[in-house]
Write a protein that holds these residues in place. Structure first.
Motif, PDB file in Angstrom:
ATOM      1  N   ARG B 135       0.824  -1.182   0.000  1.00 52.58           N
ATOM      2  CA  ARG B 135       0.000   0.000   0.000  1.00 52.58           C
ATOM      3  C   ARG B 135       0.870   1.249   0.000  1.00 52.58           C
ATOM      4  NH1 ARG B 135      -1.341   2.989   5.161  1.00 52.58           N
ATOM      5  NH2 ARG B 135       0.758   3.525   4.490  1.00 52.58           N
ATOM      6  N   SER B 136       0.432   2.225  -0.794  1.00 51.51           N
ATOM      7  CA  SER B 136       1.111   3.509  -0.779  1.00 51.51           C
ATOM      8  C   SER B 136       0.043   4.563  -0.515  1.00 51.51           C
ATOM      9  CB  SER B 136       1.769   3.752  -2.144  1.00 51.51           C
ATOM     10  OG  SER B 136       2.112   5.106  -2.287  1.00 51.51           O
ATOM     11  N   SER B 137       0.302   5.453   0.417  1.00 55.82           N
ATOM     12  CA  SER B 137      -0.741   6.454   0.676  1.00 55.82           C
ATOM     13  C   SER B 137      -0.460   7.706  -0.136  1.00 55.82           C
ATOM     14  CB  SER B 137      -0.852   6.761   2.166  1.00 55.82           C
ATOM     15  OG  SER B 137       0.377   7.227   2.632  1.00 55.82           O
ATOM     16  N   LEU B 138      -1.528   8.295  -0.603  1.00 56.88           N
ATOM     17  CA  LEU B 138      -1.423   9.499  -1.422  1.00 56.88           C
ATOM     18  C   LEU B 138      -1.595  10.701  -0.514  1.00 56.88           C
ATOM     19  CD1 LEU B 138      -3.603   8.372  -4.435  1.00 56.88           C
ATOM     20  CD2 LEU B 138      -1.222   7.872  -3.905  1.00 56.88           C
ATOM     21  N   ASN B 139      -0.719  11.641  -0.699  1.00 56.16           N
ATOM     22  CA  ASN B 139      -0.785  12.813   0.161  1.00 56.16           C
ATOM     23  C   ASN B 139      -1.615  13.906  -0.499  1.00 56.16           C
ATOM     24  OD1 ASN B 139      -0.432  14.976   1.773  1.00 56.16           O
ATOM     25  ND2 ASN B 139       1.794  15.102   1.541  1.00 56.16           N
ATOM     26  N   LEU B 140      -2.917  13.881  -0.202  1.00 59.97           N
ATOM     27  CA  LEU B 140      -3.793  14.915  -0.759  1.00 59.97           C
ATOM     28  C   LEU B 140      -4.247  15.889   0.316  1.00 59.97           C
ATOM     29  CD1 LEU B 140      -5.822  12.634  -3.156  1.00 59.97           C
ATOM     30  CD2 LEU B 140      -4.439  14.586  -3.850  1.00 59.97           C
ATOM     31  N   ASP B 141      -3.884  15.599   1.550  1.00 55.96           N
ATOM     32  CA  ASP B 141      -4.128  16.541   2.634  1.00 55.96           C
ATOM     33  C   ASP B 141      -5.616  16.873   2.778  1.00 55.96           C
ATOM     34  OD1 ASP B 141      -3.591  18.219   4.715  1.00 55.96           O
ATOM     35  OD2 ASP B 141      -2.747  19.844   3.503  1.00 55.96           O
ATOM     36  N   GLU B 142      -6.439  15.846   2.872  1.00 58.34           N
ATOM     37  CA  GLU B 142      -7.879  16.090   2.967  1.00 58.34           C
ATOM     38  C   GLU B 142      -8.475  15.597   4.280  1.00 58.34           C
ATOM     39  OE1 GLU B 142      -9.645  16.667  -1.326  1.00 58.34           O
ATOM     40  OE2 GLU B 142      -9.108  14.555  -1.016  1.00 58.34           O
ATOM     41  N   GLY B 143      -7.727  15.734   5.336  1.00 55.97           N
ATOM     42  CA  GLY B 143      -8.268  15.435   6.650  1.00 55.97           C
ATOM     43  C   GLY B 143      -8.630  13.976   6.811  1.00 55.97           C
ATOM     44  N   ALA B 144      -9.901  13.715   7.128  1.00 59.53           N
ATOM     45  CA  ALA B 144     -10.341  12.349   7.423  1.00 59.53           C
ATOM     46  C   ALA B 144     -10.415  11.473   6.176  1.00 59.53           C
ATOM     47  CB  ALA B 144     -11.706  12.381   8.100  1.00 59.53           C
ATOM     48  N   ILE B 145     -10.342  12.080   5.017  1.00 59.69           N
ATOM     49  CA  ILE B 145     -10.435  11.290   3.789  1.00 59.69           C
ATOM     50  C   ILE B 145      -9.042  10.856   3.350  1.00 59.69           C
ATOM     51  CG2 ILE B 145     -11.204  11.254   1.399  1.00 59.69           C
ATOM     52  CD1 ILE B 145     -13.167  13.443   2.091  1.00 59.69           C
ATOM     53  N   HIS B 146      -8.882   9.535   3.267  1.00 54.83           N
ATOM     54  CA  HIS B 146      -7.566   8.996   2.916  1.00 54.83           C
ATOM     55  C   HIS B 146      -7.649   8.241   1.610  1.00 54.83           C
ATOM     56  CE1 HIS B 146      -6.242   9.945   6.949  1.00 54.83           C
ATOM     57  NE2 HIS B 146      -7.354   9.388   7.403  1.00 54.83           N
ATOM     58  N   SER B 147      -6.642   8.423   0.786  1.00 56.77           N
ATOM     59  CA  SER B 147      -6.644   7.643  -0.444  1.00 56.77           C
ATOM     60  C   SER B 147      -5.325   6.908  -0.593  1.00 56.77           C
ATOM     61  CB  SER B 147      -6.911   8.534  -1.651  1.00 56.77           C
ATOM     62  OG  SER B 147      -6.158   9.706  -1.552  1.00 56.77           O
ATOM     63  N   HIS B 148      -5.418   5.763  -1.211  1.00 52.98           N
ATOM     64  CA  HIS B 148      -4.266   4.884  -1.330  1.00 52.98           C
ATOM     65  C   HIS B 148      -4.240   4.183  -2.664  1.00 52.98           C
ATOM     66  CE1 HIS B 148      -4.772   4.840   3.171  1.00 52.98           C
ATOM     67  NE2 HIS B 148      -3.481   5.059   3.066  1.00 52.98           N
ATOM     68  N   LEU B 149      -3.070   3.726  -3.022  1.00 53.83           N
ATOM     69  CA  LEU B 149      -2.965   2.679  -4.017  1.00 53.83           C
ATOM     70  C   LEU B 149      -2.763   1.391  -3.235  1.00 53.83           C
ATOM     71  CD1 LEU B 149      -0.661   4.282  -6.712  1.00 53.83           C
ATOM     72  CD2 LEU B 149      -3.096   3.726  -6.917  1.00 53.83           C
ATOM     73  N   LEU B 150      -3.536   0.390  -3.580  1.00 56.10           N
ATOM     74  CA  LEU B 150      -3.476  -0.872  -2.847  1.00 56.10           C
ATOM     75  C   LEU B 150      -3.207  -1.991  -3.841  1.00 56.10           C
ATOM     76  CD1 LEU B 150      -4.023  -2.417  -0.146  1.00 56.10           C
ATOM     77  CD2 LEU B 150      -6.405  -2.609  -0.897  1.00 56.10           C
ATOM     78  N   HIS B 151      -2.145  -2.704  -3.599  1.00 52.87           N
ATOM     79  CA  HIS B 151      -1.839  -3.835  -4.464  1.00 52.87           C
ATOM     80  C   HIS B 151      -2.019  -5.119  -3.669  1.00 52.87           C
ATOM     81  CE1 HIS B 151       0.859  -6.837  -6.390  1.00 52.87           C
ATOM     82  NE2 HIS B 151       0.331  -6.327  -7.487  1.00 52.87           N
ATOM     83  N   ILE B 152      -2.739  -6.074  -4.251  1.00 57.25           N
ATOM     84  CA  ILE B 152      -2.869  -7.382  -3.616  1.00 57.25           C
ATOM     85  C   ILE B 152      -2.246  -8.404  -4.557  1.00 57.25           C
ATOM     86  CG2 ILE B 152      -4.404  -8.993  -2.450  1.00 57.25           C
ATOM     87  CD1 ILE B 152      -6.573  -6.877  -2.462  1.00 57.25           C
ATOM     88  N   ASP B 153      -1.325  -9.144  -4.033  1.00 56.53           N
ATOM     89  CA  ASP B 153      -0.627 -10.141  -4.835  1.00 56.53           C
ATOM     90  C   ASP B 153      -1.573 -11.302  -5.142  1.00 56.53           C
ATOM     91  OD1 ASP B 153       1.698 -10.429  -6.112  1.00 56.53           O
ATOM     92  OD2 ASP B 153       2.910 -10.923  -4.348  1.00 56.53           O
ATOM     93  N   ALA B 154      -1.238 -12.079  -6.160  1.00 58.79           N
ATOM     94  CA  ALA B 154      -2.072 -13.226  -6.537  1.00 58.79           C
ATOM     95  C   ALA B 154      -2.395 -14.077  -5.315  1.00 58.79           C
ATOM     96  CB  ALA B 154      -1.355 -14.064  -7.594  1.00 58.79           C
ATOM     97  N   ASP B 155      -3.643 -14.509  -5.244  1.00 53.59           N
ATOM     98  CA  ASP B 155      -4.148 -15.328  -4.137  1.00 53.59           C
ATOM     99  C   ASP B 155      -4.168 -14.616  -2.786  1.00 53.59           C
ATOM    100  OD1 ASP B 155      -4.659 -17.609  -5.725  1.00 53.59           O
ATOM    101  OD2 ASP B 155      -2.503 -18.049  -5.739  1.00 53.59           O
ATOM    102  N   GLY B 156      -4.134 -13.317  -2.837  1.00 56.73           N
ATOM    103  CA  GLY B 156      -4.193 -12.566  -1.584  1.00 56.73           C
ATOM    104  C   GLY B 156      -5.603 -12.124  -1.280  1.00 56.73           C
ATOM    105  N   GLU B 157      -5.820 -11.665  -0.052  1.00 56.87           N
ATOM    106  CA  GLU B 157      -7.135 -11.138   0.290  1.00 56.87           C
ATOM    107  C   GLU B 157      -6.991 -10.054   1.348  1.00 56.87           C
ATOM    108  OE1 GLU B 157      -9.436 -13.708   3.255  1.00 56.87           O
ATOM    109  OE2 GLU B 157      -8.207 -15.163   2.164  1.00 56.87           O
ATOM    110  N   VAL B 158      -8.015  -9.243   1.424  1.00 56.10           N
ATOM    111  CA  VAL B 158      -8.077  -8.249   2.486  1.00 56.10           C
ATOM    112  C   VAL B 158      -9.006  -8.827   3.548  1.00 56.10           C
ATOM    113  CG1 VAL B 158      -8.852  -5.940   3.110  1.00 56.10           C
ATOM    114  CG2 VAL B 158      -7.715  -6.308   0.930  1.00 56.10           C
ATOM    115  N   PRO B 159      -8.578  -8.888   4.798  1.00 50.87           N
ATOM    116  CA  PRO B 159      -9.445  -9.436   5.835  1.00 50.87           C
ATOM    117  C   PRO B 159     -10.809  -8.746   5.843  1.00 50.87           C
ATOM    118  CG  PRO B 159      -7.257  -8.990   6.706  1.00 50.87           C
ATOM    119  CD  PRO B 159      -7.282  -8.458   5.314  1.00 50.87           C
TER     120      PRO B 159
END
Ligand SMILES: [Zn+2]
Lengths: 217, 233
Positions: B135-159
């Motif tokens: 994961r890489s977080s994007l610095n847009l400086d918008e307070g509670a709103i966060h944006s990211h690039l999220l990479h999941i490798d093959a056969d991965g999952e997000v809990p």
């Protein structure tokens, strides 16, 4: 006593074709008014000839409106003034990117204004000075760098129109859009200033756009 | 192939320029991949332009009328400023070149991705790796709103997790599945606090995500790792 006609108007006039504004039109006849159809011609005149008169007309129509819209959005009169300046500067400099076939002049100027306002508001709210608006709403991509007429480029119609351009414009257009030379490379090749190359291309593109537009009607 | 689109509310907010940058970027990326939404946005934009400028139509047009004396006293100084402005603007003969379409590419876990243009000038943090997730977080400086690039490798999952606020996931590359189906590049998925969400990917994927609140894991084991939530979305 200022212009009485605040509400009565707009909706009902939207679909009517409005005759060009006449010189004698008193300012209180706004009930019959909609965006004048000449706006698009003015933009093209700015693009093709750096026509200051045409720009003054655009400014007369858009400037005060932009100022009020922006002052209201940013809740600040001075900001309204700055945004008018920035928006109209971009209109002056980017008029050649306006493509009349794609939409009204009002729509194009609106997008320029929206982007300027977006960046200004972000600058107020965040610590960041980067302008993101042109990435988020890519005005310039309406014509891609490779070719403003990608879809039509090979069509006979365009080929015929190109042949009618003055030779130096033909040459510039062919070099940049077919042979993919940069402006700088072509300038060097012809031993002329880069600005001259740019204005030849601008003139050629504008003329083609006008003619394509006319033919498509 | 794209089945999930931004809501009409988001498209309208995008056209007016009133969305936070992080969300506007998501809509912009989607529109580049989805002609249908781009056409909607174009139509909305034309309407908006009519509305904002038409609403202003009752105002005087001093320049066009060439009758400055008709303008009210109060507006005279403004007119003069505008005259100066016109002169200053047109004194400069520069034109703006079209910016070359340039692209930024990133490498995650040895794979190369070209980022969409709306992310060209957004600052990003270094990649943080947690198992198959990066994961890489994007610095847009918008307070509670966060944006990211999220990479999941093959056969991965997000809990499995849920949100208090909203979560936008825009699939940029690859594919993933959750209990609602399979998603493809361009799919724009908007979830709110009511959804449980457990994306898995067979082939791996890269997503752009926006959320206004750290996610909360809802399933046994993962609850232990809840603090990880704030690292992910
Ligand atoms: Zn769509």
């Amino acid at each position: 006593m200022r212009y009485v006609m605040k509400q009565s108007t707009v909706e009902s006039t939207r679909n009517k074709t409005i005759a060009p504004a006449t010189k004698t039109r008193p300012m209180t006849t706004t009930a019959k008014e909609s965006a004048p159809p000449e706006l698009s011609q003015y933009l093209m005149a700015v693009a093709a000839d750096r026509d200051k008169q045409a720009f003054a007309k655009l400014f007369a129509w858009f400037g005060p409106k932009i100022k009020r819209i922006a002052a209201q959005k940013l809740n600040n009169d001075a900001a309204g003034f700055d945004i008018t300046q920035e928006t109209m500067t971009r209109v002056w400099r980017k008029a050649h990117l306006f493509v009349p076939e794609k939409g009204a002049a009002t729509t194009w100027v609106y997008t320029v204004m929206r982007n300027v306002i977006f960046d200004a508001m972000r600058k107020n709210k965040t610590q960041q000075a980067e302008s993101l608006s042109d990435d988020i709403w890519p005005i310039e991509e309406q014509i891609s760098e490779e070719s403003p007429f990608q879809d039509h480029l090979m069509t006979k119609q365009l080929g015929e129109l190109v042949k009618k351009l003055p030779p130096n414009q033909q040459e510039a257009l062919t070099a940049v859009y077919y042979k993919q030379l940069t402006h700088e490379e072509l300038a060097k090749q012809l031993n002329i200033p880069v600005g001259t190359v740019k204005s030849r291309i601008r003139l050629a593109v504008t003329k083609l756009k006008q003619q394509l537009g006319a033919n498509n009607d | 192939m794209i089945k999930h689109h931004p809501s009409s509310k988001l498209l309208a907010g995008y056209a007016t320029g009133e969305l936070p940058a992080s969300i506007a970027i998501g809509v912009a990326i989607h529109c580049k991949m989805c002609d249908q939404c781009q056409a909607n946005v174009d139509a909305l934009t034309a309407q908006l332009a009519d509305q904002v400028f038409d609403a202003e139509l009752t105002e005087p047009m001093a320049y066009e009328n060439e009758q400055f004396d008709l303008a009210s006293e109060a507006e005279a100084p403004m007119d003069m400023d505008f005259g100066n402005m016109i002169a200053a603007i047109t004194a400069d003969d520069e034109i703006s070149e079209q910016s070359m379409v340039r692209s930024t590419s990133i490498t995650v876990k040895g794979k190369n991705f070209e980022l969409p243009a709306p992310l060209n000038n957004v600052r990003m943090s270094n990649w943080l790796n947690i198992g198959k997730l990066s994961r890489s977080s994007l610095n847009l400086d918008e307070g509670a709103i966060h944006s990211h690039l999220l990479h999941i490798d093959a056969d991965g999952e997000v809990p499995t997790h849920t949100h208090k606020g909203f979560e936008i996931t825009l699939l940029l590359d690859g594919s993933f599945e959750d209990d609602m189906g399979t998603y493809h590049p361009g799919d724009f998925i908007e979830l709110n606090g009511e959804h449980n969400h457990q994306p898995k990917t067979k082939e791996g994927c890269l997503c752009y995500t926006v959320a206004d609140d750290a996610l909360q894991f809802t399933e046994g084991f993962h609850k232990l790792f809840n603090p990880i939530g704030s690292l992910l979305y």
